[in-house]
Design a protein around this motif. Structure first.
Motif, PDB file in Angstrom:
ATOM      1  N   ALA A  69       2.427  73.727  11.736  1.00  0.00           N
ATOM      2  CA  ALA A  69       3.684  74.210  12.208  1.00  0.00           C
ATOM      3  C   ALA A  69       5.204  73.893  11.830  1.00  0.00           C
ATOM      4  CB  ALA A  69       3.683  72.952  13.704  1.00  0.00           C
ATOM      5  N   ALA A  70       5.046  74.033  10.667  1.00  0.00           N
ATOM      6  CA  ALA A  70       6.499  73.949   9.900  1.00  0.00           C
ATOM      7  C   ALA A  70       6.251  75.420   9.806  1.00  0.00           C
ATOM      8  CB  ALA A  70       6.570  73.174   9.127  1.00  0.00           C
ATOM      9  N   ASP A  71       5.328  76.630   9.068  1.00  0.00           N
ATOM     10  CA  ASP A  71       5.486  77.438   8.727  1.00  0.00           C
ATOM     11  C   ASP A  71       5.489  78.140  10.186  1.00  0.00           C
ATOM     12  OD1 ASP A  71       4.333  77.354   5.753  1.00  0.00           O
ATOM     13  OD2 ASP A  71       2.519  76.141   6.489  1.00  0.00           O
ATOM     14  N   ALA A  72       5.583  78.145  10.643  1.00  0.00           N
ATOM     15  CA  ALA A  72       5.721  79.197  11.985  1.00  0.00           C
ATOM     16  C   ALA A  72       7.002  78.918  12.537  1.00  0.00           C
ATOM     17  CB  ALA A  72       4.698  78.544  13.505  1.00  0.00           C
ATOM     18  N   TYR A  73       7.771  77.476  11.980  1.00  0.00           N
ATOM     19  CA  TYR A  73       9.280  77.655  12.803  1.00  0.00           C
ATOM     20  C   TYR A  73       9.866  78.762  11.411  1.00  0.00           C
ATOM     21  CZ  TYR A  73      13.629  75.132  14.036  1.00  0.00           C
ATOM     22  OH  TYR A  73      14.647  74.932  14.573  1.00  0.00           O
ATOM     23  N   LEU A  74       9.202  78.304  10.034  1.00  0.00           N
ATOM     24  CA  LEU A  74       9.698  79.157   9.241  1.00  0.00           C
ATOM     25  C   LEU A  74      10.229  80.326   9.159  1.00  0.00           C
ATOM     26  CD1 LEU A  74      11.782  78.889   6.353  1.00  0.00           C
ATOM     27  CD2 LEU A  74       9.323  78.782   4.706  1.00  0.00           C
ATOM     28  N   PHE A  75       8.797  81.313  10.014  1.00  0.00           N
ATOM     29  CA  PHE A  75       8.619  82.119   9.564  1.00  0.00           C
ATOM     30  C   PHE A  75       9.696  83.091  10.850  1.00  0.00           C
ATOM     31  CE2 PHE A  75       6.370  85.742  12.581  1.00  0.00           C
ATOM     32  CZ  PHE A  75       6.235  86.452  11.462  1.00  0.00           C
ATOM     33  N   VAL A  76       9.556  82.416  12.195  1.00  0.00           N
ATOM     34  CA  VAL A  76      10.783  83.268  12.660  1.00  0.00           C
ATOM     35  C   VAL A  76      12.165  83.068  11.675  1.00  0.00           C
ATOM     36  CG1 VAL A  76      12.188  83.091  15.340  1.00  0.00           C
ATOM     37  CG2 VAL A  76       9.264  82.236  14.852  1.00  0.00           C
ATOM     38  N   ILE A  77      12.661  81.357  12.255  1.00  0.00           N
ATOM     39  CA  ILE A  77      13.864  81.437  11.228  1.00  0.00           C
ATOM     40  C   ILE A  77      13.884  82.166   9.948  1.00  0.00           C
ATOM     41  CG2 ILE A  77      15.862  79.910  10.769  1.00  0.00           C
ATOM     42  CD1 ILE A  77      14.758  79.750  13.130  1.00  0.00           C
ATOM     43  N   ALA A  78      12.982  82.002   9.453  1.00  0.00           N
ATOM     44  CA  ALA A  78      13.537  82.936   7.870  1.00  0.00           C
ATOM     45  C   ALA A  78      13.194  84.294   8.249  1.00  0.00           C
ATOM     46  CB  ALA A  78      12.445  82.824   6.461  1.00  0.00           C
ATOM     47  N   GLY A  79      13.078  85.241   9.048  1.00  0.00           N
ATOM     48  CA  GLY A  79      13.152  86.246   9.632  1.00  0.00           C
ATOM     49  C   GLY A  79      13.755  86.730   9.480  1.00  0.00           C
ATOM     50  N   TRP A  80      14.969  85.631  10.384  1.00  0.00           N
ATOM     51  CA  TRP A  80      16.272  86.606  10.432  1.00  0.00           C
ATOM     52  C   TRP A  80      16.885  86.774   9.559  1.00  0.00           C
ATOM     53  CZ3 TRP A  80      18.055  81.423  14.575  1.00  0.00           C
ATOM     54  CH2 TRP A  80      17.219  81.453  15.563  1.00  0.00           C
ATOM     55  N   ALA A  81      16.531  86.718   8.715  1.00  0.00           N
ATOM     56  CA  ALA A  81      17.576  86.718   7.379  1.00  0.00           C
ATOM     57  C   ALA A  81      17.793  88.582   7.281  1.00  0.00           C
ATOM     58  CB  ALA A  81      16.633  86.364   5.971  1.00  0.00           C
ATOM     59  N   TYR A  82      16.788  89.110   7.627  1.00  0.00           N
ATOM     60  CA  TYR A  82      16.652  90.483   7.462  1.00  0.00           C
ATOM     61  C   TYR A  82      18.059  90.959   7.927  1.00  0.00           C
ATOM     62  CZ  TYR A  82      12.167  90.471   4.479  1.00  0.00           C
ATOM     63  OH  TYR A  82      11.171  90.000   3.543  1.00  0.00           O
ATOM     64  N   TYR A  83      17.979  90.774   9.145  1.00  0.00           N
ATOM     65  CA  TYR A  83      18.672  91.654  10.559  1.00  0.00           C
ATOM     66  C   TYR A  83      19.704  90.372  10.082  1.00  0.00           C
ATOM     67  CZ  TYR A  83      21.098  91.318  15.296  1.00  0.00           C
ATOM     68  OH  TYR A  83      22.031  91.881  15.985  1.00  0.00           O
ATOM     69  N   PHE A  84      20.484  89.532   9.589  1.00  0.00           N
ATOM     70  CA  PHE A  84      21.961  89.235   9.132  1.00  0.00           C
ATOM     71  C   PHE A  84      22.292  89.929   8.011  1.00  0.00           C
ATOM     72  CE2 PHE A  84      21.123  86.120  12.799  1.00  0.00           C
ATOM     73  CZ  PHE A  84      22.217  86.434  13.225  1.00  0.00           C
ATOM     74  N   GLN A  85      21.453  90.672   7.506  1.00  0.00           N
ATOM     75  CA  GLN A  85      21.406  91.278   6.096  1.00  0.00           C
ATOM     76  C   GLN A  85      22.085  90.600   5.016  1.00  0.00           C
ATOM     77  OE1 GLN A  85      24.465  94.013   6.710  1.00  0.00           O
ATOM     78  NE2 GLN A  85      23.691  95.637   8.114  1.00  0.00           N
ATOM     79  N   PHE A  86      20.909  89.278   4.746  1.00  0.00           N
ATOM     80  CA  PHE A  86      21.092  88.887   3.809  1.00  0.00           C
ATOM     81  C   PHE A  86      20.184  89.224   2.273  1.00  0.00           C
ATOM     82  CE2 PHE A  86      21.486  85.380   6.667  1.00  0.00           C
ATOM     83  CZ  PHE A  86      23.185  84.130   5.849  1.00  0.00           C
ATOM     84  N   GLU A  87      20.126  88.797   1.071  1.00  0.00           N
ATOM     85  CA  GLU A  87      19.383  89.758   0.057  1.00  0.00           C
ATOM     86  C   GLU A  87      17.851  88.852  -0.463  1.00  0.00           C
ATOM     87  OE1 GLU A  87      21.496  91.352  -3.269  1.00  0.00           O
ATOM     88  OE2 GLU A  87      23.635  90.428  -2.599  1.00  0.00           O
ATOM     89  N   VAL A  88      17.166  89.492   1.089  1.00  0.00           N
ATOM     90  CA  VAL A  88      16.301  88.910   0.248  1.00  0.00           C
ATOM     91  C   VAL A  88      14.979  88.365  -0.172  1.00  0.00           C
ATOM     92  CG1 VAL A  88      14.132  88.175   2.288  1.00  0.00           C
ATOM     93  CG2 VAL A  88      15.640  88.734   3.267  1.00  0.00           C
ATOM     94  N   ALA A  89      15.096  89.821  -1.382  1.00  0.00           N
ATOM     95  CA  ALA A  89      14.847  90.222  -2.418  1.00  0.00           C
ATOM     96  C   ALA A  89      14.725  89.107  -3.246  1.00  0.00           C
ATOM     97  CB  ALA A  89      15.381  91.545  -2.499  1.00  0.00           C
ATOM     98  N   LYS A  90      15.821  88.661  -3.561  1.00  0.00           N
ATOM     99  CA  LYS A  90      16.267  87.641  -4.011  1.00  0.00           C
ATOM    100  C   LYS A  90      15.384  86.161  -3.936  1.00  0.00           C
ATOM    101  CE  LYS A  90      20.772  89.153  -5.903  1.00  0.00           C
ATOM    102  NZ  LYS A  90      22.836  88.863  -5.774  1.00  0.00           N
ATOM    103  N   LEU A  91      14.834  86.424  -2.283  1.00  0.00           N
ATOM    104  CA  LEU A  91      13.999  85.138  -2.431  1.00  0.00           C
ATOM    105  C   LEU A  91      12.991  85.535  -2.347  1.00  0.00           C
ATOM    106  CD1 LEU A  91      16.710  84.109   0.903  1.00  0.00           C
ATOM    107  CD2 LEU A  91      16.586  82.484  -1.883  1.00  0.00           C
ATOM    108  N   PRO A  92      11.680  85.830  -3.560  1.00  0.00           N
ATOM    109  CA  PRO A  92      10.490  86.870  -3.468  1.00  0.00           C
ATOM    110  C   PRO A  92      10.007  85.540  -2.904  1.00  0.00           C
ATOM    111  CG  PRO A  92      11.649  85.696  -5.925  1.00  0.00           C
ATOM    112  CD  PRO A  92      12.387  85.792  -4.877  1.00  0.00           C
ATOM    113  N   GLN A  93       9.336  84.416  -2.915  1.00  0.00           N
ATOM    114  CA  GLN A  93       8.690  83.721  -2.157  1.00  0.00           C
ATOM    115  C   GLN A  93       8.866  83.689  -0.737  1.00  0.00           C
ATOM    116  OE1 GLN A  93       5.878  82.705  -3.886  1.00  0.00           O
ATOM    117  NE2 GLN A  93       7.413  82.698  -5.649  1.00  0.00           N
ATOM    118  N   ILE A  94      10.125  83.699  -0.554  1.00  0.00           N
ATOM    119  CA  ILE A  94      10.358  83.890   1.263  1.00  0.00           C
ATOM    120  C   ILE A  94       9.202  85.224   1.395  1.00  0.00           C
ATOM    121  CG2 ILE A  94      12.065  83.973   2.483  1.00  0.00           C
ATOM    122  CD1 ILE A  94      12.803  81.357   2.116  1.00  0.00           C
ATOM    123  N   GLU A  95      10.049  86.261   0.804  1.00  0.00           N
ATOM    124  CA  GLU A  95       9.983  87.378   0.914  1.00  0.00           C
ATOM    125  C   GLU A  95       8.412  87.315   1.220  1.00  0.00           C
ATOM    126  OE1 GLU A  95      11.608  91.349  -0.296  1.00  0.00           O
ATOM    127  OE2 GLU A  95      10.881  90.444  -1.473  1.00  0.00           O
TER     128      GLU A  95
END
Length: 207
Positions: A152-178
Motif C-alpha cells: 500500500a505504501a508503494d501505491a501511495y508513493l507512485f501517485v505522489i512521486a508521479g506529481w514531480a514531473y507535473y511540477f517540473q522537478f528534475e526527476v532524472a536526479k532521482l534515478p530510483q524514483i524514476e
C-alpha cells in the motif's frame, strides 16, 4: 463498495489497491475543485468534507482518509502482501512509509500552488526535493519501499512521486524514483485505474 475519486489525486492509490485486492467496487469520478459529482450535484452531499478518497461501504457508512481506507481494503481482502498482518513489524514498516509519503511528500506540494515570493517558492521546492531524495535513497537496492513486495505504501508513493514531473522537478536526479515510477506504471492494475479515472497530475514519461 463505492469509491469516490478525483483524477490523479491521492485517491488514485486507493483505486489501485482495490484493483490489486480484486474486491468488487463501483467508481465515481468527482470534481473536487468544484465539489461536484458526475451528475452535477454537490459532492458534499455525500462527503461533507468535500475531499477524496471516500469509500462508501455496503452498509451505507463510509470511510475517509487515504491510509485508513488502504488498511481497510487490504485487511478485508486478506492481502498481507499489500498490508502485512496486524501487529507485525512488516506492517509497521509499511505504515511508516505511508506516513512519510503523507506528511513529508504529499503535503509538501501544497505551497507549490500558492503565489509566493521567489525565495519562498525556491525554499518550498528545495525542501520537497530533499524529501523525495530520501525516498530515492530508500529505493536504492530495493524494488519497492520495503523490499521486493508491492505494498500500500508503494501505491501511495507512485501517485505522489508521479506529481514531480507535473511540477517540473528534475526527476532524472532521482534515478530510483524514476525507475520505480516506470515499473509501477506497467502494472495492469495501475494502467486500468488510470484509464478509468484519468491521470490528473500524475505524469509518467514514455521511454
Amino acid at each position: 463498495m463505492k469509491l469516490y475519486t478525483h483524477p490523479g489525486a491521492s485517491s488514485l492509490s486507493v483505486h489501485i489497491l482495490l484493483r490489486e485486492a480484486g474486491l468488487p467496487f463501483d467508481l465515481e469520478v468527482v470534481n473536487v475543485s468544484a465539489k461536484t459529482r458526475s451528475d452535477g450535484s454537490d459532492y458534499r452531499g455525500v462527503a461533507p468534507r468535500g475531499m477524496v478518497p471516500l469509500l462508501e461501504l455496503d452498509d451505507g457508512t463510509s470511510l475517509t482518509e487515504n491510509m485508513v481506507i488502504a488498511q481497510y481494503v487490504c485487511d478485508r481482502a486478506g492481502r498481507h502482501d499489500l498490508m502485512p498482518e496486524a501487529g507485525s513489524m512488516a506492517r509497521y514498516r509499511v505504515m511508516e512509509w505511508q506516513s512519510f509519503v503523507a506528511a513529508e511528500l504529499h503535503k509538501g506540494y501544497i505551497p507549490l500552488r500558492w503565489t509566493l515570493p521567489p525565495e519562498a517558492m525556491a525554499f518550498a521546492r528545495e525542501r520537497l526535493f530533499k524529501r523525495l531524495a530520501i525516498a530515492d535513497a530508500a529505493l536504492d537496492g530495493r524494488r519497492y519501499l520495503t523490499g521486493d513486495t508491492f505494498t500500500a505504501a508503494d501505491a501511495y508513493l507512485f501517485v505522489i512521486a508521479g506529481w514531480a514531473y507535473y511540477f517540473q522537478f528534475e526527476v532524472a536526479k532521482l534515478p530510483q524514483i524514476e525507475r520505480f515510477l516506470a515499473e509501477v506504471s506497467r502494472r495492469p492494475t495501475v494502467q486500468a485505474a488510470l484509464a478509468a479515472e484519468g491521470n490528473g497530475l500524475v505524469v509518467i514519461p514514455q521511454p
